[in-house]
Design a protein around this motif. Sequence first.
Motif, PDB file in Angstrom:
ATOM      1  N   GLU A 121       7.613  -4.138  -4.975  1.00  0.00           N
ATOM      2  CA  GLU A 121       7.412  -3.063  -5.956  1.00  0.00           C
ATOM      3  C   GLU A 121       5.968  -3.057  -6.454  1.00  0.00           C
ATOM      4  N   GLU A 122       5.419  -4.251  -6.632  1.00  0.00           N
ATOM      5  CA  GLU A 122       4.017  -4.317  -7.064  1.00  0.00           C
ATOM      6  C   GLU A 122       3.092  -3.767  -5.987  1.00  0.00           C
ATOM      7  N   ILE A 123       3.436  -4.027  -4.725  1.00  0.00           N
ATOM      8  CA  ILE A 123       2.626  -3.472  -3.632  1.00  0.00           C
ATOM      9  C   ILE A 123       2.685  -1.949  -3.681  1.00  0.00           C
ATOM     10  N   LYS A 124       3.863  -1.441  -3.953  1.00  0.00           N
ATOM     11  CA  LYS A 124       4.027   0.009  -4.030  1.00  0.00           C
ATOM     12  C   LYS A 124       3.150   0.612  -5.134  1.00  0.00           C
ATOM     13  N   HIS A 125       2.973  -0.151  -6.184  1.00  0.00           N
ATOM     14  CA  HIS A 125       2.112   0.313  -7.269  1.00  0.00           C
ATOM     15  C   HIS A 125       0.676   0.519  -6.764  1.00  0.00           C
ATOM     16  N   PHE A 126       0.217  -0.388  -5.917  1.00  0.00           N
ATOM     17  CA  PHE A 126      -1.141  -0.264  -5.374  1.00  0.00           C
ATOM     18  C   PHE A 126      -1.217   0.794  -4.273  1.00  0.00           C
ATOM     19  N   VAL A 127      -0.180   0.888  -3.478  1.00  0.00           N
ATOM     20  CA  VAL A 127      -0.175   1.800  -2.331  1.00  0.00           C
ATOM     21  C   VAL A 127       1.104   2.619  -2.373  1.00  0.00           C
ATOM     22  N   PRO A 128       1.093   3.695  -3.140  1.00  0.00           N
ATOM     23  CA  PRO A 128       2.355   4.429  -3.340  1.00  0.00           C
ATOM     24  C   PRO A 128       2.979   4.955  -2.046  1.00  0.00           C
ATOM     25  N   ILE A 129       2.185   5.150  -0.997  1.00  0.00           N
ATOM     26  CA  ILE A 129       2.771   5.738   0.209  1.00  0.00           C
ATOM     27  C   ILE A 129       3.434   4.699   1.109  1.00  0.00           C
ATOM     28  N   ILE A 130       3.486   3.452   0.665  1.00  0.00           N
ATOM     29  CA  ILE A 130       4.050   2.431   1.568  1.00  0.00           C
ATOM     30  C   ILE A 130       5.562   2.589   1.704  1.00  0.00           C
ATOM     31  N   ASN A 131       6.055   2.248   2.867  1.00  0.00           N
ATOM     32  CA  ASN A 131       7.479   2.384   3.171  1.00  0.00           C
ATOM     33  C   ASN A 131       8.170   1.053   2.924  1.00  0.00           C
ATOM     34  N   LEU A 132       8.984   1.002   1.856  1.00  0.00           N
ATOM     35  CA  LEU A 132       9.662  -0.254   1.539  1.00  0.00           C
ATOM     36  C   LEU A 132      11.090  -0.261   2.068  1.00  0.00           C
ATOM     37  N   SER A 133      11.438   0.740   2.839  1.00  0.00           N
ATOM     38  CA  SER A 133      12.822   0.854   3.304  1.00  0.00           C
ATOM     39  C   SER A 133      13.208  -0.353   4.136  1.00  0.00           C
ATOM     40  N   ASN A 134      14.466  -0.760   4.004  1.00  0.00           N
ATOM     41  CA  ASN A 134      14.898  -1.879   4.848  1.00  0.00           C
ATOM     42  C   ASN A 134      15.325  -1.402   6.234  1.00  0.00           C
ATOM     43  N   LYS A 135      15.087  -0.117   6.509  1.00  0.00           N
ATOM     44  CA  LYS A 135      15.350   0.365   7.869  1.00  0.00           C
ATOM     45  C   LYS A 135      14.184   0.054   8.787  1.00  0.00           C
ATOM     46  N   CYS A 136      13.071  -0.416   8.206  1.00  0.00           N
ATOM     47  CA  CYS A 136      11.950  -0.830   9.052  1.00  0.00           C
ATOM     48  C   CYS A 136      12.404  -1.977   9.942  1.00  0.00           C
ATOM     49  N   ARG A 137      11.755  -2.090  11.073  1.00  0.00           N
ATOM     50  CA  ARG A 137      12.077  -3.221  11.951  1.00  0.00           C
ATOM     51  C   ARG A 137      11.789  -4.534  11.218  1.00  0.00           C
ATOM     52  N   TYR A 138      10.673  -4.575  10.521  1.00  0.00           N
ATOM     53  CA  TYR A 138      10.337  -5.760   9.734  1.00  0.00           C
ATOM     54  C   TYR A 138      10.031  -5.327   8.303  1.00  0.00           C
ATOM     55  N   PRO A 139      11.042  -5.232   7.459  1.00  0.00           N
ATOM     56  CA  PRO A 139      10.822  -4.755   6.085  1.00  0.00           C
ATOM     57  C   PRO A 139       9.817  -5.650   5.358  1.00  0.00           C
ATOM     58  N   ILE A 140       9.174  -5.059   4.364  1.00  0.00           N
ATOM     59  CA  ILE A 140       8.170  -5.809   3.598  1.00  0.00           C
ATOM     60  C   ILE A 140       8.867  -6.665   2.550  1.00  0.00           C
ATOM     61  N   LEU A 141       8.632  -7.964   2.609  1.00  0.00           N
ATOM     62  CA  LEU A 141       9.275  -8.870   1.659  1.00  0.00           C
ATOM     63  C   LEU A 141       8.375  -9.180   0.477  1.00  0.00           C
ATOM     64  N   GLY A 142       7.102  -8.930   0.640  1.00  0.00           N
ATOM     65  CA  GLY A 142       6.160  -9.220  -0.441  1.00  0.00           C
ATOM     66  C   GLY A 142       4.768  -9.281   0.125  1.00  0.00           C
ATOM     67  N   GLY A 143       3.871  -9.859  -0.654  1.00  0.00           N
ATOM     68  CA  GLY A 143       2.499  -9.942  -0.161  1.00  0.00           C
ATOM     69  C   GLY A 143       1.612 -10.659  -1.136  1.00  0.00           C
ATOM     70  N   SER A 144       0.330 -10.604  -0.876  1.00  0.00           N
ATOM     71  CA  SER A 144      -0.632 -11.185  -1.797  1.00  0.00           C
ATOM     72  C   SER A 144      -1.791 -10.220  -1.944  1.00  0.00           C
ATOM     73  N   ILE A 145      -2.530 -10.393  -3.019  1.00  0.00           N
ATOM     74  CA  ILE A 145      -3.721  -9.557  -3.203  1.00  0.00           C
ATOM     75  C   ILE A 145      -4.876 -10.420  -3.688  1.00  0.00           C
ATOM     76  N   GLN A 146      -6.031 -10.163  -3.131  1.00  0.00           N
ATOM     77  CA  GLN A 146      -7.260 -10.699  -3.700  1.00  0.00           C
ATOM     78  C   GLN A 146      -8.011  -9.505  -4.287  1.00  0.00           C
TER      79      GLN A 146
END
Lengths: 998, 92, 416
Positions: C151-176
């Motif tokens: 959800e925090e990633i979505k805040h930075f990049v609103p167009i990102i696809n967080l759907s779990n229908k992706c082959r490899y859904p996004i579980l999280g990330g890091s930011i510098q």
Amino acid sequence: MRNKIRRLEQIDRVDRDKPIKFYFNNRAYSAFEGDTLASALLANGVKLVSRSFKFHRPRGIFGSWYEEPNALVQTGLRSDSTPNQRATTVELFDGLRAKSVNVWPNLHFDILSINDKISSIFPAGFYYKTFMWPHFLWPIYEYLIRHSAGLGRVPEAPDQSSYEKQNIHCDILVIGGGVSGLAAALSAAKSGARTIIVDDRAELGGPKFDNKAHISGQSIKSFTSHVEHILNKNPDCEIFTRTSAFMHGDHNFIVLNQKVSDHIHPELRGNLPRERLLKVRAGQVIYATGALERSLVFENNDRPGTMLCSAVSEYINNFGICPGKRVVISGNNDTIYILARDLLNAGAEIVAISDARKRELAVTASEFNKDLPVYFEQAPIKTHGRQCVRAVTFGRVSSDGFISALDKNKKFECDLLCLSGGFDPNLSLFCQSGGDAVFNNESSLIYPNNSPKNVHLVGSSSGIFCLRDAYNNGLKVGIRASELEGFSCSLKAELEECSDNNLGYFQPVWGLSSVHKRPKDFVDLHNDVIGDDIRLAVQEGYQSIEHFKRYTTTGMGPDQGKTGNINAMVLLAKHLGKKVSEIGLTRYRAPWVPVTFGAFAGRDLGILSEPIRKTSLHYWHEENGAIFEDVGQWKRPRYYPQAGESIDDAVVRECHGVRNELGIFDASTLGKIEISGPDSGKFLNRIYTNKFDNLSIGSCRYGLMLKEDGMIMDDGVTSRLDEHNWFMTTTTSNSSLVFNWLDEWLQCEWPSLKVFITSVTGQWSNITIAGPNSRKLLAEVSDINTENSHFPHLTWQAVNLFNIECRVFRISFTGELSYEINVPSQYAQFIWNRLIDIGKKFSITPFGTETLHVLRAEKGYIAVGHDTDGTVTPNDLGLVKMLKSDGDYIGRRSLYRSDTSREGRLQFIGLLLDERVPEGAPIVEIKGDYSSRIKTGYVSSSYYSPTLDSPLALGFLQDGLSRLGDSVQVAIPVQGRNVDAKIVSPVFYDPSGERLNG
Amino acid sequence: MLLIPCPWCGLRAESEFSSGGEANISRPYVNNDLSDNDWADYLFYRKNPKGWHQEQWHHVKGCRRWFNVERHTVTHEIRKSWPMNSSSDSND
Amino acid sequence: MTRYSALNLLREAGRLHSGWPEAWSSRDPKTSYDVIIVGGGGHGLATAYYLAKVHKISRIAVLEKGWIGGGNTGRNTTIIRSNYLWDESAHLYDFSLRLYEGLSKDLNFNIMLSQRGVINLAHTENEMREIQRRVNSIRLNGIDSEILTPEEIKHFVPIINLSNKCRYPILGGSIQQRGGVARHDAVAWGFARAASKLGVDIIENCEVEGFLISNGQVHGVNTNRGIIKSNKVGLVVSGHAGVLAERAGFRLPIESKPLQALVSEPLKPFFNVVLMSGKVHVYLSQSDRGELVMGAGTDSYNSYSQNGSFQVIEQMMASSIELFPVLSRLKVMRMWGGIVDVCPDASPIIGFSPLKNLYLNCGWGTGGFKATPGSGYVFAHTIAHEEPHDLAAPFSLKRFSSGALIDEHGAAAVAH
């Protein structure tokens, strides 16, 4: 201003029985089927269609095809919304919506057109010199820069259309469906070669410069339909229209983009994809890519109503639109007289023609009309007007191609200014294929050079502008290309009766000879680069053509400088005082025309982006509520939550189930390799760090595999099936890596070893039963003696289970008594179901990978890729006993290098702590105050252990093995705190191994 | 995308293959004379010519055989390929 | 030399920009120099600048076979970050990032550093664990880094696809947050201008064809413009280190591979971070002009052709649309390739060569741009003091024999 233009008779392309409606900037207009957005806007008298990138100057339609630098629009809405479409290439359908881009609040009143007024502070590269003070304001400056740049908008909703890909092999690929391309395809196809001809327009025949041109008494149109008919009948020939070749890769790999359905009304598209990417491998490639018309550089050469001559011809001859009433034509070659004729026929008034050539060199043109007001040795120096061109002033062209003001200005009122600076062969793809484009200082034209093997050029792309020559050249090259592919063609390239169009004598016109006050003489219309920017770049030392290009951004816009690059190059040479041939050209890059992202991706999206591997028990896991995790391509059950359970609850329950009674686990994803042959033992000795050739038949052994750099690559258990057959298991993620690894050693290094390997990962499913009750279950379902003495740890037996031959390996990764039942995959579900049914009386619990990890961590077993990261040696793990002392093995020598064998390396340890810490957290020791923390290691695995009822961790610590009992801290910097930990042996559970051996 | 001549399967698209780097590297016999430098040379140091290069490829999505190729690293022209453990001269 | 400032821009506007001097002077070579830097890319120019500025060496030449900044400096995707796993890398790259933060001011050339944040995505449990390890380790080194939820990633990049229908859904990330991008050409030009001002001779169209070597010592170089002598020669030739090493008579643990990138047509701002994914292998950012800049991984085979394989682009595009479905209708405007020199551990070589007086700065693989000022600084120190700078010491050529590799394969996860 918007006076609808009456369509001319005798038009080819538009169907006047089919009127349609479209919207531009939310206003409705009418057009006909067959119109492009550009032709329809012109027909409706819309001159202002866009604003320029930097100065937001008013701009109109300039070209008629992909060369268009100005008229970029956004078409469609929501998921159909498409940014940066050239109005000249958008084919209309009823209801199409288009909007101008990069204007605010609207096209006619655009706030940022202020930039044009203050443009003197925006020379090339101005941004490198300012916005630096005060430093803290830079983010605001940048915000403003970013928001004033950019063109269209990213669509609001995901694209609903589909894209396809197709691989095609052919003998001969002809790119370009003009006269020379058609001729080449004709002879190639006749020879029997599999021939493909592609053209990016909706129909073959090339651009419509001259509707009086003829071949063998036929108009170009009927010649084209004639050839098309022949090609269509030929089963070895295929025609692709609306298809752009955009990239030429290695070994004649050409990529084409076919626009399949954008021109069709959305309701009639059915299931058609939007575009198709055709990946062609061709024996021979024939480029018939035509030529690009140069623009002319003079002051205010960008006002709406200024167009290329070729574009005006196209609108007249193809769309029946004459885009002006009072016309000035300026050029330097014979095509201006053909245009003049067509304009007159279309009812326009020719106000003046400037012909840059000397009179005697021009009057030989076949269409030269001495009644026209022609001004020789002249060219425009400026236009007048505001939102569109109102008048033009001519100046004198000297023999070096530069224009200077006349003593007495000649000013002509007009509403259309047609420009032709000559034609350059379109060599972009040819150069991508390895050919060169060179500028000839004598003729001031670009020529192709160094044709690569199996690549040919015909027609105007090879510098042949005469229609007859181009036709014959096409036929001949088609024959030659077929012969190179082993075909022969009886067709003789014969001189057809043909109109003798030509460019005539060519007098280059480059730009204004001397300027002051930085006039707006645009060299690059799209990026608003003016002639003085080139001077400035040279003055400031950006003199190499690449520096110049990057500093001024010439040719870097969406049109990639199709109409302006040559002029820019010559102006650069002028300011440098060099010959044009000395400064070279910038490299031609793919794509030749912009290509949709979606076309590159095709259908490789979502679940099709990479194969999903499922075990034969997958659907049972699904039905029983498993939560899966991705491991490599596999889906593995991570845990099986029961109603209301969190992952932690489920794992605790599953752990207790295994430790206290009986668990069942699907280990089918483990890599399985059968190794056969008399040298298998010797081979395994080299592959593993420990000894294998002395393993007795029926036994199993844990092995460590290193890369040649001494770092752990994989581990697993290998069992001896009989004298010459062995069965290896690998970790799930590394199964293909290990198989390829073995294969490479066998094929490349030790081909003399008599060993054969087969991947059997899919053949065998692995159902693991673990826990104190597992022996009881095995005894219940089989008739073998399961006593420890008959079936000890690390042995295997062939076992008949429910009339199915299985292999049961007594191996344990959980630390419990455990049997890995390998079942032919087609029977896996059946046997699993039986085991679950019968196991109920032993309280059988299915468990997932998370529980497996907790159990193996309690036991101090590493998980490759989890605890190891490619920098860990067996010594670091305390597994010295796994290293055989006799004989070489892969990676052995690396273990003796100075750094690999030094003191102070990170070593594998266990940690007891009061709470579960994040995996990866650093281990620190505080020397003095808190700020002087020294990182001495890190946590690699961390779990709450239900068995110990305590958190535990595995990790790596400098010299850790000699520090058991010491205290350290685990730092969690993201939480700003440390957790105390005690260093212990990594084996937390059953260190003597009673349970798994018992 | 390269078109690679597999000695067994003929011309095939590069996407069927995986590249194995420099050809003809033989694993040194390890004894006490083999220095860290010698070993590093075998492990990490590779020919990296700008021009003709003999390298090995694996037809991993095809016949799964390893073989040798001589390819130009600037033009990508491939002038010959030959099976593993045979001489490059025998296949001209 | 006219300072670059808004005031001077206005003043020059008044006289039609006729007064701007050359940004740098392209000179003819002299017969000898105190230090010769071979390679006029960002790293070479930075080395010359710091040699002149910090170490006060006056007779320095930068020899460039073509035009300065024409190699990987002008072909990369301009990403700057320092979120490296191993301490050696983290210290070096963060030193570089700190220099970048003051570089526009130091050089008086706006390099348009945009610290808009670099996000790394995790698509599997394993990648999440790696991110935990990296972020914690980096933070301990005093470098900013945070772990993000989807959800925090979505805040930075609103167009990102967080759907779990992706082959490899996004579980999280890091930011510098301090990571970002800069204008790559400006970095080369800014260093060239500043170095030129300090008296460094920048010599373009000057190709080093050989080295003057006696008794294992280098005394100068043989170029297409004659012999140039110097008792200190630094080799900073990204993409051609192997070729130059061969001319000096030794081999390097380096292979040269094509790396491709592309830009879309310009769009209004919609993508305000740099985003990288190792699993699906793509990295993206939006330039100040509005182009979406995208890169992928290297090809697997050696090449000096600057042409990569098409399937790399296809895969990168599929990955991008998988992450950002709204990108599907954008169009690719320009594709290009560079040649990257890759070391076995994906870390550079900085320090001594097998020959005395010849110093190496090479093997930056896919990530050299972000190191430009730091690399120049530590290399200048190494040449001036004839001893590796502390930050450069771990990156010696010797590590390939000792085994002390700095293995950033796992840590970098993705080319960039």
